[in-house]
Design a protein around this motif. Structure first.
Motif, PDB file in Angstrom:
ATOM      1  N   ASN A   4     -16.605 -42.538   5.015  1.00  0.00           N
ATOM      2  CA  ASN A   4     -16.372 -41.094   5.043  1.00  0.00           C
ATOM      3  C   ASN A   4     -14.895 -40.763   5.157  1.00  0.00           C
ATOM      4  OD1 ASN A   4     -15.560 -40.796   7.852  1.00  0.00           O
ATOM      5  ND2 ASN A   4     -17.691 -41.154   8.419  1.00  0.00           N
ATOM      6  N   LEU A   5     -14.596 -39.524   4.917  1.00  0.00           N
ATOM      7  CA  LEU A   5     -13.221 -39.037   4.864  1.00  0.00           C
ATOM      8  C   LEU A   5     -12.512 -39.231   6.197  1.00  0.00           C
ATOM      9  CD1 LEU A   5     -11.163 -37.441   3.103  1.00  0.00           C
ATOM     10  CD2 LEU A   5     -12.125 -35.362   4.107  1.00  0.00           C
ATOM     11  N   ASP A 118     -18.370 -40.957  -1.686  1.00  0.00           N
ATOM     12  CA  ASP A 118     -18.743 -40.267  -0.450  1.00  0.00           C
ATOM     13  C   ASP A 118     -17.532 -39.618   0.202  1.00  0.00           C
ATOM     14  OD1 ASP A 118     -21.394 -40.945  -0.702  1.00  0.00           O
ATOM     15  OD2 ASP A 118     -21.247 -42.738   0.545  1.00  0.00           O
ATOM     16  N   ILE A 119     -16.403 -40.323   0.161  1.00  0.00           N
ATOM     17  CA  ILE A 119     -15.166 -39.757   0.706  1.00  0.00           C
ATOM     18  C   ILE A 119     -14.785 -38.505  -0.074  1.00  0.00           C
ATOM     19  CG2 ILE A 119     -12.679 -40.199   0.997  1.00  0.00           C
ATOM     20  CD1 ILE A 119     -13.487 -43.178   1.469  1.00  0.00           C
ATOM     21  N   CYS A 120     -14.956 -38.553  -1.395  1.00  0.00           N
ATOM     22  CA  CYS A 120     -14.680 -37.383  -2.241  1.00  0.00           C
ATOM     23  C   CYS A 120     -15.629 -36.234  -1.902  1.00  0.00           C
ATOM     24  CB  CYS A 120     -14.807 -37.768  -3.716  1.00  0.00           C
ATOM     25  SG  CYS A 120     -14.531 -36.402  -4.857  1.00  0.00           S
ATOM     26  N   GLU A 121     -16.925 -36.532  -1.722  1.00  0.00           N
ATOM     27  CA  GLU A 121     -17.908 -35.485  -1.415  1.00  0.00           C
ATOM     28  C   GLU A 121     -17.573 -34.788  -0.101  1.00  0.00           C
ATOM     29  OE1 GLU A 121     -20.224 -34.191  -3.111  1.00  0.00           O
ATOM     30  OE2 GLU A 121     -20.663 -35.611  -4.722  1.00  0.00           O
ATOM     31  N   ASP A 122     -17.149 -35.556   0.919  1.00  0.00           N
ATOM     32  CA  ASP A 122     -16.750 -34.943   2.192  1.00  0.00           C
ATOM     33  C   ASP A 122     -15.627 -33.942   1.975  1.00  0.00           C
ATOM     34  OD1 ASP A 122     -18.584 -36.359   3.649  1.00  0.00           O
ATOM     35  OD2 ASP A 122     -17.178 -37.883   4.341  1.00  0.00           O
ATOM     36  N   LEU A 123     -14.673 -34.333   1.155  1.00  0.00           N
ATOM     37  CA  LEU A 123     -13.532 -33.459   0.876  1.00  0.00           C
ATOM     38  C   LEU A 123     -13.969 -32.206   0.120  1.00  0.00           C
ATOM     39  CD1 LEU A 123     -10.436 -33.083   1.003  1.00  0.00           C
ATOM     40  CD2 LEU A 123     -10.368 -34.077  -1.270  1.00  0.00           C
ATOM     41  N   LEU A 124     -14.860 -32.365  -0.864  1.00  0.00           N
ATOM     42  CA  LEU A 124     -15.332 -31.211  -1.639  1.00  0.00           C
ATOM     43  C   LEU A 124     -16.047 -30.211  -0.746  1.00  0.00           C
ATOM     44  CD1 LEU A 124     -16.630 -32.868  -4.950  1.00  0.00           C
ATOM     45  CD2 LEU A 124     -14.376 -31.916  -4.440  1.00  0.00           C
ATOM     46  N   ASN A 125     -16.769 -30.715   0.270  1.00  0.00           N
ATOM     47  CA  ASN A 125     -17.451 -29.810   1.200  1.00  0.00           C
ATOM     48  C   ASN A 125     -16.449 -29.000   2.014  1.00  0.00           C
ATOM     49  OD1 ASN A 125     -19.930 -30.765   0.338  1.00  0.00           O
ATOM     50  ND2 ASN A 125     -20.072 -32.302   1.948  1.00  0.00           N
ATOM     51  N   ILE A 126     -15.327 -29.618   2.384  1.00  0.00           N
ATOM     52  CA  ILE A 126     -14.275 -28.890   3.112  1.00  0.00           C
ATOM     53  C   ILE A 126     -13.637 -27.840   2.202  1.00  0.00           C
ATOM     54  CG2 ILE A 126     -12.017 -29.129   4.234  1.00  0.00           C
ATOM     55  CD1 ILE A 126     -12.931 -31.897   5.209  1.00  0.00           C
ATOM     56  N   LEU A 127     -13.427 -28.187   0.936  1.00  0.00           N
ATOM     57  CA  LEU A 127     -12.898 -27.207  -0.025  1.00  0.00           C
ATOM     58  C   LEU A 127     -13.858 -26.032  -0.190  1.00  0.00           C
ATOM     59  CD1 LEU A 127     -11.490 -29.563  -2.848  1.00  0.00           C
ATOM     60  CD2 LEU A 127     -10.200 -28.351  -1.081  1.00  0.00           C
ATOM     61  N   ALA A 128     -15.160 -26.318  -0.194  1.00  0.00           N
ATOM     62  CA  ALA A 128     -16.173 -25.253  -0.341  1.00  0.00           C
ATOM     63  C   ALA A 128     -16.063 -24.257   0.804  1.00  0.00           C
ATOM     64  CB  ALA A 128     -17.571 -25.853  -0.394  1.00  0.00           C
ATOM     65  N   LEU A 191     -21.679 -28.402   6.053  1.00  0.00           N
ATOM     66  CA  LEU A 191     -20.834 -28.097   4.898  1.00  0.00           C
ATOM     67  C   LEU A 191     -21.496 -28.546   3.598  1.00  0.00           C
ATOM     68  CD1 LEU A 191     -17.208 -28.905   6.140  1.00  0.00           C
ATOM     69  CD2 LEU A 191     -18.495 -26.764   6.224  1.00  0.00           C
ATOM     70  N   SER A 192     -22.257 -29.634   3.663  1.00  0.00           N
ATOM     71  CA  SER A 192     -22.982 -30.083   2.477  1.00  0.00           C
ATOM     72  C   SER A 192     -23.998 -29.029   2.046  1.00  0.00           C
ATOM     73  CB  SER A 192     -23.688 -31.406   2.776  1.00  0.00           C
ATOM     74  OG  SER A 192     -24.473 -31.809   1.681  1.00  0.00           O
ATOM     75  N   ARG A 193     -24.692 -28.442   3.020  1.00  0.00           N
ATOM     76  CA  ARG A 193     -25.668 -27.388   2.694  1.00  0.00           C
ATOM     77  C   ARG A 193     -24.968 -26.124   2.212  1.00  0.00           C
ATOM     78  NH1 ARG A 193     -30.623 -27.869   7.105  1.00  0.00           N
ATOM     79  NH2 ARG A 193     -31.272 -29.955   6.450  1.00  0.00           N
ATOM     80  N   LEU A 194     -23.806 -25.842   2.782  1.00  0.00           N
ATOM     81  CA  LEU A 194     -23.037 -24.682   2.316  1.00  0.00           C
ATOM     82  C   LEU A 194     -22.660 -24.859   0.846  1.00  0.00           C
ATOM     83  CD1 LEU A 194     -21.450 -22.045   2.883  1.00  0.00           C
ATOM     84  CD2 LEU A 194     -19.505 -23.485   3.509  1.00  0.00           C
ATOM     85  N   ASN A 195     -22.168 -26.033   0.497  1.00  0.00           N
ATOM     86  CA  ASN A 195     -21.782 -26.314  -0.889  1.00  0.00           C
ATOM     87  C   ASN A 195     -22.994 -26.231  -1.812  1.00  0.00           C
ATOM     88  OD1 ASN A 195     -20.072 -26.933  -2.999  1.00  0.00           O
ATOM     89  ND2 ASN A 195     -19.708 -29.028  -2.381  1.00  0.00           N
TER      90      ASN A 195
END
Length: 599
Positions: A4-5, A118-128, A191-195
């Protein structure tokens, strides 16, 4: 295992070696400037990629160039970017012998593998969360660089100028990655659910709303702090009081036993898990929403929001809202299923509840998450906070982002994200049904009706569909049409019973037109007329009204009532537009045939 990130950032700060990984991402947020985030992440627009670079990415770079050109040429609603992330290398020692690599090169702090996506997905959720827009990974590029070469980026753009967005995002990244590991996972689940909510809302606003509320519910279950109290603020308290004051109970129940029984029933009621969860949700929102977003109706709105989410999620109710900018309105219901009313000066009025629009709720709930993240950071070393978490809270990947019931549900049912049988399925990325439906529509256009029907039945018979409920329901409506076109009128009518398709709405209105045709062709003309009259009342567009008046004319023609058939064919022809309505040529022919019958 580095997965993870947060772990990646911590190891880079410790001086571990890293490579540069490239990811092609997409979003509905249009960002025009490059952004550097925390000296670990770099976001580039596609026009700053070096397309002349000859490498193993040649074909892919051509595809990215095509995407870039299409975004410039057309008014697209989304935009693509290249994300560059520093990711720690698995092997920290420069060794070549395979045995030496295994025995000496592994770093116990890193483990035996990494998961860059997975590290990228964590970051995308923060961007969302930061941009309040969805972000998704399109493809991880196979190119990696060392020593900050940035070989895919044009020379003049490798260094990114400081910006306010970069500074703010760096603060977001540092704060979230500085949480304890269990806290980090809790936030990432939300954040995953938000995205996912942002990705789904434009296709299915009900699903988007449910997931948006779930982003907070995931946090409030642990941090809601209070539970519901049995007092006069509860509607159930007042109802129960009224029952106990009934004369027939007063005669039987006397003395202190009345109060004891009243309290016992009340406390049992508020201990129901739903009420506990609802009370925690409301309290959490009140605590962590900034004061400038609250007013005297805020708590009531939050209660109503949770109620409407439960009506969609558990009771399968529908909210017909055609835009994420429009507020939600729904009728309250009595226990018997009727609309609740209240008396006014001019008679009875239906009780309505108003919920802010999806976009307004997004603003509020994003604010709650941001405030809560700062709270978690302040208690990350607190012993009492640590007691809230279990070992199971530090889950590895493959966490459930959606779920599906083993047996499958009727069309329109929104699956319970907490209790139904879980299956790892990304309901936005998987487009199995959507693609299969396109294939089926192609077969129908080629008049391969039986083959198309077989494909539709496969969709409805198996549980391997994605969470795109619209397409699942659409498969039902396709089956209705195909059975009608194949003259299986009884089978067509049975679909309405099997899937409990009872209420006419914008989505299924044409299916009810087919139902009326089936009844007419089975000589149930009155049944056909009853349905088509209701369909006509529900129709909003002129072309649909013209279609349904044409259908009503067909039913009278089938019944041999040519006089009425002429009336309704003429009503259909009254609706004119440019270009002309496609089926009106056929309507005119049928009109002339009926006129001949009366000569």
């Amino acid at each position: 295992m580095l997965e993870n990130l947060r772990q990646n950032k911590i190891l880079i700060e410790k001086g571990k070696k890293y490579d540069l990984f490239y990811f092609l991402i997409e979003s509905d947020k249009k960002i025009d400037l490059e952004i550097e985030i925390g000296n670990i992440v770099y976001l580039y627009t596609l026009n700053h990629i070096d397309y002349n670079r000859i490498s193993e990415e040649g074909l892919l770079l051509n595809e990215i160039k095509r995407i870039c050109l299409s975004e410039k040429s057309f008014d697209k609603q989304t935009k693509s970017y290249v994300l560059v992330i520093k990711i720690v290398k698995l092997t920290q020692k420069e060794v070549t012998h395979p045995v030496t690599k295994l025995s000496q090169a592994l770093d116990p702090e890193i483990g035996i593998g990494i998961a860059p996506s997975d590290i990228c997905e964590d970051l995308l959720n923060i961007l969302a969360l930061y941009f309040e827009s969805w972000f998704k990974l399109i493809k991880q590029l196979s190119t990696t660089d060392k020593n900050e070469e940035y070989s895919l980026i044009k020379k003049d753009y490798k260094k990114i100028a400081p910006s306010k967005q970069g500074k703010d995002l760096t603060n977001h990244l540092i704060t979230i990655c500085s949480l304890r590991e269990d806290q980090f996972y809790l936030i990432q689940k939300s954040l995953s659910r938000l995205n996912q909510s942002l990705k789904s809302v434009d296709d299915d606003i009900e699903l988007g709303l449910v997931l948006l509320v779930s982003t907070i519910e995931n946090l409030s279950r642990k941090y809601g702090e209070i539970e519901e109290v049995f007092n006069e603020d509860l509607e159930f308290y007042l109802k129960l009081k009224k029952i106990f004051n009934n004369q027939k109970y007063i005669e039987v129940l006397k003395g202190e036993i009345v109060n004891e029984l009243f309290t016992e029933i009340g406390n049992s009621y508020v201990n129901l898990s739903y009420l506990k969860t609802k009370a925690k949700f409301k309290n959490f929102c009140v605590i962590y929403t900034s004061s400038y977003l609250q007013n005297e109706k805020f708590e009531e709105m939050i209660k109503n929001l949770y109620d409407v989410r439960s009506k969609i999620l558990h009771a399968g109710k529908s909210l017909i809202v055609d835009s994420r900018n429009k507020f939600f309105l729904y009728n309250l219901q009595t226990r018997g299923g009727n609309v609740k009313n209240f008396s006014g000066k001019k008679g009875n009025y239906a009780e309505l509840v108003r919920i802010p629009s999806y976009n307004e709720l997004l603003r509020i709930l994003s604010n709650i998450i941001r405030n809560f993240v700062h709270y978690l950071f302040s208690v990350k070393d607190d012993k009492e906070d640590k007691k809230l978490y279990k070992k199971s809270d530090i889950v590895k990947r493959n966490m459930v982002v959606a779920s599906i019931n083993k047996e499958g549900y009727k069309p329109g049912y929104i699956v319970n994200l907490n209790r139904d049988f879980y299956k790892k399925v990304d309901f936005i990325e998987l487009t199995g049904i959507k693609n299969r439906i396109k294939e089926i529509e192609g077969m129908i256009s080629e008049n391969k009706l039986k083959e198309a029907l077989g494909k539709v039945e496969l969709i409805l018979a198996h549980q391997d569909f994605s969470m795109e409920f619209y397409y699942f329901r659409f498969a039902c409506y396709l089956k209705i049409k195909l059975l009608h076109d194949l003259d299986d009128f009884d089978g067509c009518l049975q679909i309405f019973e099997d899937y409990q398709i009872k209420e006419i709405n914008v989505e299924n209105i044409l299916s009810f037109n087919f139902k009326a045709y089936c009844l007419a062709k089975l000589d149930d003309f009155q049944g056909a007329l009853n349905i088509i009259d209701e369909v006509i009342l529900k129709a909003k567009e002129d072309e649909l009204k013209a279609c349904f008046f044409d259908s009503k004319g067909d039913f009278y023609q089938l019944a041999g009532d040519y006089q009425n058939a002429i009336i309704f064919y003429n009503k259909s022809l009254e609706y004119k537009q440019d270009p002309p309505i496609s089926f009106h040529e056929t309507t005119l022919k049928k009109l002339k045939e009926c006129q001949k019958q009366l000569e």
